[in-house]
Design an enzyme around this catalytic site. Structure first.
Site, PDB file in Angstrom:
ATOM      1  N   HIS A   1       0.778  -1.093   0.119  1.00  0.00           N
ATOM      2  CA  HIS A   1       0.057  -0.149   0.009  1.00  0.00           C
ATOM      3  C   HIS A   1       0.947   1.212   0.065  1.00  0.00           C
ATOM      4  CE1 HIS A   1      -3.905  -1.958   1.747  1.00  0.00           C
ATOM      5  NE2 HIS A   1      -3.112  -2.806   0.855  1.00  0.00           N
TER       6      HIS A   1
ATOM      7  N   GLU B   1       0.914   3.713   1.827  1.00  0.00           N
ATOM      8  CA  GLU B   1       1.354   4.348   3.134  1.00  0.00           C
ATOM      9  C   GLU B   1       2.407   3.326   3.517  1.00  0.00           C
ATOM     10  OE1 GLU B   1      -3.042   5.168   3.032  1.00  0.00           O
ATOM     11  OE2 GLU B   1      -1.650   3.548   2.369  1.00  0.00           O
TER      12      GLU B   1
ATOM     13  N   CYS C   1      -5.886   2.147   5.779  1.00  0.00           N
ATOM     14  CA  CYS C   1      -6.475   0.745   6.069  1.00  0.00           C
ATOM     15  C   CYS C   1      -6.066   0.384   7.441  1.00  0.00           C
ATOM     16  CB  CYS C   1      -6.433  -0.165   5.145  1.00  0.00           C
ATOM     17  SG  CYS C   1      -4.720  -0.886   5.349  1.00  0.00           S
TER      18      CYS C   1
ATOM     19  N   CYS D   1      -2.215  -0.200   7.525  1.00  0.00           N
ATOM     20  CA  CYS D   1      -1.486   1.089   7.353  1.00  0.00           C
ATOM     21  C   CYS D   1      -1.348   1.986   8.637  1.00  0.00           C
ATOM     22  CB  CYS D   1      -1.951   1.744   6.177  1.00  0.00           C
ATOM     23  SG  CYS D   1      -1.566   1.074   4.698  1.00  0.00           S
TER      24      CYS D   1
END
Length: 150
Positions: A46, A48, A76, A79
């Site tokens: 992801h 992040e 999420c 993250c």
């Protein structure tokens, strides 16, 4: 946030999902990354997490106290946890989990505010910052032929 949005655009143009993140501390940009889930392939790649990895590598440290992470979408739970472990002080995000869900992303409907409360954390959370810009990137992504959520 503008740099996170720009990273998101680069990711979409490279065939990735529409997410970007940028980490800043003391006026210095430490890292700006986009989602690379399909490119890697790695379900944990992801934006992040990629930005945290890059910032930590740049500094040679796993702790990013005093830093702000700008994310095009509400982080999420995975993250958010990585942000917590990296000791990032502030989260600023644009679109929220519900926006990502509307575009077909399989999000866990657990907000950053809820995670903060459950964990008794002091991280500052700023939501909806430049939200229309991030939602427009979801729309741009959705219009591309062959898009696929994960």
């Amino acid at each position: 946030m503008r740099l996170a949005l720009d990273a998101c655009v680069r990711g979409v143009e490279a065939g990735n999902s529409p997410f970007g993140a940028c980490i800043v501390r003391g006026g210095d940009v430490l890292a700006c990354e986009h989602n690379r889930v399909w490119q890697a392939p790695d379900a944990t790649a992801h934006a992040e997490v990629n930005a945290i990895r890059a910032a930590c590598a740049a500094l040679g440290d796993v702790h990013l106290e005093g830093a702000t992470i700008y994310s095009t979408t509400e982080p999420c739970p995975m993250c958010f946890t990585a942000i917590h472990w990296a000791r990032i002080t502030r989260i600023v995000y644009a679109a929220d989990i519900a926006d990502a869900e509307r575009f077909g992303f399989n999000e866990l409907p657990v907000s950053n505010a809820t995670l903060k409360q459950l964990g008794g954390l002091s991280v500052e959370i700023v939501k909806d910052f430049m939200k229309p810009d991030a939602v427009a990137l979801f729309e741009r992504w959705a219009q591309r032929a062959g898009h696929r959520p994960y």
